[in-house]
Design an enzyme around this catalytic site. Sequence first.
Site, PDB file in Angstrom:
ATOM      1  N   ASP A  12     -65.230  -7.488  27.093  1.00 33.90           N
ATOM      2  CA  ASP A  12     -65.375  -8.329  26.722  1.00 33.90           C
ATOM      3  C   ASP A  12     -66.142  -7.609  25.909  1.00 33.90           C
ATOM      4  OD1 ASP A  12     -64.613 -10.816  27.913  1.00 33.90           O
ATOM      5  OD2 ASP A  12     -66.730 -11.220  28.995  1.00 33.90           O
ATOM      6  N   GLU A  60     -56.457 -11.442  24.519  1.00 36.41           N
ATOM      7  CA  GLU A  60     -56.618 -10.523  23.004  1.00 36.41           C
ATOM      8  C   GLU A  60     -55.798 -10.741  21.715  1.00 36.41           C
ATOM      9  OE1 GLU A  60     -53.270  -9.502  25.820  1.00 36.41           O
ATOM     10  OE2 GLU A  60     -54.966 -10.575  26.031  1.00 36.41           O
TER      11      GLU A  60
END
Length: 322
Positions: free
Chosen positions: A211, A238
């Site tokens: 994260d 992503e």
Amino acid sequence: MKTAHNKTTIQPIALNDDSLWGDENGLGNGLDVGSFIQYLAEAVLIVSPDGTIECANAKAALLLNCIAQPLIGQQWPTFLVSRCQQQYQGLVKMVAKRILSLQAGPTEMALRCADGVIKDIELSVSFLPEPEARLVLVMRDLSRYKAECEQLRQQATTDALTGLANRRGFDEQLHKQWQQCTDERRPLSVVIIDIDFFKQFNDSYGHIQGDACLRKVAAAIMQAMPLEAKLAARYGGEEFALILPNHNQDNAMKVARDVQKAVRQLQFRDAGLPASTGISVSQGVATEFSGQYRTSMALLCAADTALYRAKAEGRDCINTGH
């Protein structure tokens, strides 16, 4: 016995005054309209057909930020922003022709207060034909409601992790920019960005570090974005995406190269990771200028195809699909 609506005189009252009630029963002595509106929950103005304010309650004075000066005698239309004045005048004409029977509204309008502050309001209009034609304007301040709606809209279109736009915000903006750019024959580019080997990063360092990596990449993208660019979004997982209005392919490629450089320079020592830890991105670029793509979805698909070609070429590279 006389009732309140039989009163023919409207007193020019603008502020609350408890003495208006006369006694505890209030209506026992009769209550004119000017006194009555002081006790209504909404902001109320009573105006003549030419727009002159004849009576106003305290809530109207507060709404219009007009406490230091009297409202009575002022022209109500001057408080409306220019785009709403014509709408109001049309309503007055309908009243004069008796087209408006009882009331109209609620209608959303915007007004400029006595101190220059702009407020969005909801305006309802009732027509009093006797003894003389008058309009009763009931106003509700929408400022708080609008602010809350905007906050909810922002939350609904923002990715909580990175602070960039989310997929919903991206889709809305892409549709809007597609319409504007194609109508005006201006170029529009889309860039899709994918973090290379992000699953391996997650597996090696954990999802908390993953994260943090996503947030760093988002910040690098924003740093590389030109000021005139319209939107950067977390497209999913992503993947990130850019909307670049007025950018031809060459300009879009420059933005992509700037993003690539900024991501390569990211370091993770502050997160306790080895100094050698680094990441890269693969990018796909597509540009609409003279009818190459018939829809915004086709443009997006072209950028996505270019991305997968970039990944197939060895990653850490940019592909235009041509």
